[in-house]
Design a protein around this motif. Structure first.
Motif, mmCIF file in Angstrom:
data_model
loop_
_atom_site.group_PDB
_atom_site.id
_atom_site.type_symbol
_atom_site.label_atom_id
_atom_site.label_comp_id
_atom_site.label_asym_id
_atom_site.label_seq_id
_atom_site.Cartn_x
_atom_site.Cartn_y
_atom_site.Cartn_z
ATOM 1 N N GLU A 39 0.860 -1.191 0.000
ATOM 2 C CA GLU A 39 0.000 0.000 0.000
ATOM 3 C C GLU A 39 0.888 1.229 0.000
ATOM 4 O O GLU A 39 2.005 1.204 0.516
ATOM 5 C CB GLU A 39 -0.888 0.027 1.243
ATOM 6 N N VAL A 40 0.373 2.324 -0.548
ATOM 7 C CA VAL A 40 1.109 3.574 -0.568
ATOM 8 C C VAL A 40 0.353 4.603 0.266
ATOM 9 O O VAL A 40 -0.874 4.649 0.244
ATOM 10 C CB VAL A 40 1.338 4.078 -2.021
ATOM 11 N N PHE A 45 -3.351 10.149 2.615
ATOM 12 C CA PHE A 45 -4.202 9.251 1.842
ATOM 13 C C PHE A 45 -3.498 7.897 1.685
ATOM 14 O O PHE A 45 -2.300 7.849 1.457
ATOM 15 C CB PHE A 45 -4.503 9.831 0.453
ATOM 16 N N THR A 46 -4.267 6.833 1.788
ATOM 17 C CA THR A 46 -3.741 5.484 1.616
ATOM 18 C C THR A 46 -4.441 4.826 0.448
ATOM 19 O O THR A 46 -5.657 4.938 0.288
ATOM 20 C CB THR A 46 -3.984 4.642 2.894
ATOM 21 N N GLY A 47 -3.660 4.137 -0.384
ATOM 22 C CA GLY A 47 -4.241 3.453 -1.532
ATOM 23 C C GLY A 47 -3.491 2.186 -1.872
ATOM 24 O O GLY A 47 -2.351 1.977 -1.439
ATOM 25 N N ASP A 48 -4.129 1.329 -2.634
ATOM 26 C CA ASP A 48 -3.496 0.102 -3.094
ATOM 27 C C ASP A 48 -2.519 0.432 -4.211
ATOM 28 O O ASP A 48 -2.631 1.436 -4.890
ATOM 29 C CB ASP A 48 -4.541 -0.890 -3.616
ATOM 30 N N SER A 161 7.963 -1.087 6.189
ATOM 31 C CA SER A 161 7.659 0.122 5.418
ATOM 32 C C SER A 161 8.918 0.602 4.722
ATOM 33 O O SER A 161 10.030 0.366 5.194
ATOM 34 C CB SER A 161 7.143 1.234 6.334
ATOM 35 N N LEU A 162 8.727 1.304 3.614
ATOM 36 C CA LEU A 162 9.827 1.870 2.841
ATOM 37 C C LEU A 162 9.431 3.270 2.397
ATOM 38 O O LEU A 162 8.245 3.563 2.251
ATOM 39 C CB LEU A 162 10.115 1.008 1.609
ATOM 40 N N TYR A 172 5.618 3.454 1.540
ATOM 41 C CA TYR A 172 5.024 2.191 1.099
ATOM 42 C C TYR A 172 5.036 1.206 2.269
ATOM 43 O O TYR A 172 6.066 1.030 2.918
ATOM 44 C CB TYR A 172 5.806 1.595 -0.065
ATOM 45 N N SER A 173 3.903 0.566 2.531
ATOM 46 C CA SER A 173 3.795 -0.463 3.564
ATOM 47 C C SER A 173 3.627 -1.810 2.883
ATOM 48 O O SER A 173 2.745 -1.976 2.039
ATOM 49 C CB SER A 173 2.595 -0.208 4.469
ATOM 50 N N LEU A 174 4.473 -2.753 3.247
ATOM 51 C CA LEU A 174 4.419 -4.083 2.654
ATOM 52 C C LEU A 174 4.096 -5.123 3.715
ATOM 53 O O LEU A 174 4.537 -5.015 4.863
ATOM 54 C CB LEU A 174 5.750 -4.451 2.004
ATOM 55 N N SER A 175 3.346 -6.124 3.296
ATOM 56 C CA SER A 175 3.109 -7.301 4.128
ATOM 57 C C SER A 175 3.223 -8.514 3.227
ATOM 58 O O SER A 175 2.853 -8.462 2.049
ATOM 59 C CB SER A 175 1.745 -7.233 4.807
#
Length: 186
Positions: A39-40, A45-48, A161-162, A172-175
């Motif tokens: 996700e960014v 604002f958060t989005g895919d 996160s990056l 950017y959040s990664l899982s």
């Protein structure tokens, strides 16, 4: 019978699966599958992103030592390789992402089940474009089982996160979830 009420057959059974072999140098390398979601977040604002549940190859590498038959400390590198569709020209973009850092395996007493954890530095790269996001701290948790003397299966979840090096405040959040089969040496 031993002093703890266990028969010699009990220890022979555990020996064949490696319980009493977990000592000294520990080396593990394997591969499996992973699912990555990104996700960014920018200006609140958060989005895919185009990476949403993408399936790919996950590799796992660990080198360290067995402190006791129940505790292993190691340097680990978990990496996932995959592709996503570029929104501009609909081409496939390759990516490599993962964690590297210090980890621990904690085996249940007299068992081959273990919990694993790792804290380290995260990364994300588009190899075809030689572009990378700024690294950050992340962590991984998982469960595993040593199915044979030199084989272990692990399932893990990673979170990190990056930051975008070109745009301040864009994160950017990664899982990821992954399952690997590894060969291990003691």
């Amino acid at each position: 019978m031993s002093a703890y009420g266990q028969s010699e057959n009990y220890y022979s059974h555990n020996d064949q699966y490696g319980y009493h072999e977990r000592k000294g140098l520990y080396l593990s390398a394997g591969a499996g599958i992973s699912s990555t979601t990104m996700e960014v977040e920018f200006d609140g604002f958060t989005g895919d992103t185009a990476i949403d549940g993408n399936t790919g190859l996950q590799t796992a590498f660990k080198i360290g030592g067995s402190i006791t038959p129940n505790v292993q400390l190691y340097y680990g590198r978990f990496a996932s390789f995959g592709t996503f569709e570029n929104a501009i020209d609909s081409s496939d973009e390759a990516y490599v992402t993962g964690l590297m850092g210090l980890g621990i395996n904690l085996f249940a007493k007299d068992s081959n089940f273990f919990a694993e954890g790792l804290v380290g530095i995260s990364d994300f790269t588009l190899p075809d474009k030689s572009e990378s996001l700024d690294p950050s701290v992340g962590f991984s948790i998982g469960l595993g089982y040593q199915v044979a003397k030199y084989v272990e299966i692990s399932g893990r979840a990673m979170f990190y996160s990056l930051e975008d090096p070109d745009i301040d405040g864009k994160e950017y959040s990664l899982s990821q979830i992954g399952l690997t089969i590894s060969l291990c040496l003691y």
